[in-house]
Design a protein around this motif. Structure first.
Motif, PDB file in Angstrom:
ATOM      1  N   ALA A  82      94.315  66.062 109.455  1.00 41.42           N
ATOM      2  CA  ALA A  82      95.388  65.133 109.839  1.00 41.42           C
ATOM      3  C   ALA A  82      94.900  64.142 110.890  1.00 41.42           C
ATOM      4  O   ALA A  82      95.189  62.943 110.799  1.00 41.42           O
ATOM      5  CB  ALA A  82      96.588  65.917 110.356  1.00 41.42           C
ATOM      6  N   ILE A  83      94.160  64.623 111.872  1.00 42.26           N
ATOM      7  CA  ILE A  83      93.642  63.723 112.909  1.00 42.26           C
ATOM      8  C   ILE A  83      92.602  62.775 112.302  1.00 42.26           C
ATOM      9  O   ILE A  83      92.580  61.581 112.624  1.00 42.26           O
ATOM     10  CB  ILE A  83      93.058  64.525 114.077  1.00 42.26           C
ATOM     11  N   ALA A  84      91.771  63.294 111.417  1.00 46.82           N
ATOM     12  CA  ALA A  84      90.797  62.432 110.744  1.00 46.82           C
ATOM     13  C   ALA A  84      91.512  61.358 109.928  1.00 46.82           C
ATOM     14  O   ALA A  84      91.062  60.212 109.862  1.00 46.82           O
ATOM     15  CB  ALA A  84      89.886  63.260 109.852  1.00 46.82           C
ATOM     16  N   GLY A  85      92.629  61.718 109.316  1.00 47.21           N
ATOM     17  CA  GLY A  85      93.419  60.740 108.572  1.00 47.21           C
ATOM     18  C   GLY A  85      93.980  59.650 109.470  1.00 47.21           C
ATOM     19  O   GLY A  85      93.999  58.480 109.099  1.00 47.21           O
ATOM     20  N   ARG A  87      92.623  58.559 112.178  1.00 48.24           N
ATOM     21  CA  ARG A  87      91.500  57.690 112.519  1.00 48.24           C
ATOM     22  C   ARG A  87      91.093  56.830 111.322  1.00 48.24           C
ATOM     23  O   ARG A  87      90.730  55.671 111.479  1.00 48.24           O
ATOM     24  CB  ARG A  87      90.326  58.527 112.998  1.00 48.24           C
ATOM     25  N   TYR A  88      91.165  57.395 110.133  1.00 51.20           N
ATOM     26  CA  TYR A  88      90.742  56.672 108.930  1.00 51.20           C
ATOM     27  C   TYR A  88      91.645  55.480 108.630  1.00 51.20           C
ATOM     28  O   TYR A  88      91.161  54.425 108.231  1.00 51.20           O
ATOM     29  CB  TYR A  88      90.709  57.624 107.735  1.00 51.20           C
ATOM     30  N   VAL A  89      92.949  55.649 108.794  1.00 49.97           N
ATOM     31  CA  VAL A  89      93.871  54.556 108.480  1.00 49.97           C
ATOM     32  C   VAL A  89      94.067  53.608 109.656  1.00 49.97           C
ATOM     33  O   VAL A  89      94.928  52.751 109.621  1.00 49.97           O
ATOM     34  CB  VAL A  89      95.249  55.071 107.970  1.00 49.97           C
ATOM     35  N   ASN A  90      93.261  53.777 110.683  1.00 49.56           N
ATOM     36  CA  ASN A  90      93.243  52.884 111.838  1.00 49.56           C
ATOM     37  C   ASN A  90      94.573  52.823 112.581  1.00 49.56           C
ATOM     38  O   ASN A  90      95.087  51.745 112.885  1.00 49.56           O
ATOM     39  CB  ASN A  90      92.810  51.474 111.431  1.00 49.56           C
ATOM     40  N   VAL A  91      95.138  53.981 112.871  1.00 45.89           N
ATOM     41  CA  VAL A  91      96.314  54.023 113.734  1.00 45.89           C
ATOM     42  C   VAL A  91      95.873  53.502 115.104  1.00 45.89           C
ATOM     43  O   VAL A  91      94.812  53.892 115.607  1.00 45.89           O
ATOM     44  CB  VAL A  91      96.856  55.469 113.833  1.00 45.89           C
ATOM     45  N   PRO A  92      96.650  52.611 115.713  1.00 45.54           N
ATOM     46  CA  PRO A  92      96.226  52.043 116.985  1.00 45.54           C
ATOM     47  C   PRO A  92      95.899  53.118 118.023  1.00 45.54           C
ATOM     48  O   PRO A  92      96.644  54.077 118.206  1.00 45.54           O
ATOM     49  CB  PRO A  92      97.439  51.214 117.426  1.00 45.54           C
ATOM     50  N   TYR A  93      94.767  52.941 118.669  1.00 49.24           N
ATOM     51  CA  TYR A  93      94.247  53.794 119.748  1.00 49.24           C
ATOM     52  C   TYR A  93      93.801  55.178 119.287  1.00 49.24           C
ATOM     53  O   TYR A  93      93.389  55.983 120.110  1.00 49.24           O
ATOM     54  CB  TYR A  93      95.259  53.923 120.896  1.00 49.24           C
ATOM     55  N   THR A  99      88.083  61.094 120.317  1.00 51.27           N
ATOM     56  CA  THR A  99      86.640  61.232 120.197  1.00 51.27           C
ATOM     57  C   THR A  99      86.389  62.598 119.567  1.00 51.27           C
ATOM     58  O   THR A  99      87.295  63.438 119.512  1.00 51.27           O
ATOM     59  CB  THR A  99      85.972  61.137 121.568  1.00 51.27           C
ATOM     60  N   PHE A 100      85.174  62.851 119.104  1.00 52.30           N
ATOM     61  CA  PHE A 100      84.954  64.110 118.392  1.00 52.30           C
ATOM     62  C   PHE A 100      85.287  65.347 119.226  1.00 52.30           C
ATOM     63  O   PHE A 100      85.953  66.256 118.729  1.00 52.30           O
ATOM     64  CB  PHE A 100      83.532  64.209 117.832  1.00 52.30           C
TER      65      PHE A 100
END
Length: 130
Positions: A82-85, A87-93, A99-100
């Motif tokens: 879910a967190i990777a998703g 980041r993938y769809v470019n949710v602001p901030y 970070t990893f």
């Protein structure tokens, strides 16, 4: 087999895919050859399918701490994806925030919190079986 065991199977499959794939890539020397990533994905998919199938079949027989651990493991996989998703769809901030190390930490904390909630629900007399 019910919806809960299928959901646990899917969550365990995702977590196993991530862990087995990443471990394979690291063990084979990440970045040394382009085919290593493909091998890691194939190994992750195979391990994930096996784990998901086994969990879907046998999760209904677990209770107590084993059921809580299984729910935590499945939660880790789902939270990580879910967190990777995000980041993938470019949710602001999201890229700046997750970070990893933070991404991994939030996934682990979510898994621990869910496991504690499941364990607490079981100690209150409610059923916490998977």
């Amino acid at each position: 087999m019910n919806a809960r065991t299928i959901a646990l199977g899917l969550g365990a499959a995702v977590a196993t895919f991530l862990l087995a794939g990443a471990a394979t890539i690291e063990l084979l020397g990440a970045g040394e050859a382009p085919g290593i990533g493909i091998i890691g994905v194939v190994v992750g998919v195979a391990a994930g399918l096996l784990a998901g199938g086994l969990v879907s079949v046998y999760a209904g027989r677990l209770s107590g701490i084993a059921a809580s651990a299984l729910v935590a493991y499945a939660t880790f996989g789902v939270a990580f994806i879910a967190i990777a998703g995000l980041r993938y769809v470019n949710v602001p901030y999201a890229d700046d925030t997750f970070t990893f190390p933070v991404h991994l930490g939030v996934s682990v904390v979510a898994a621990v919190v869910v496991a504690l909630l499941i364990d607490r629900a079981g100690s209150d007399g409610r059923t916490a079986t998977a």
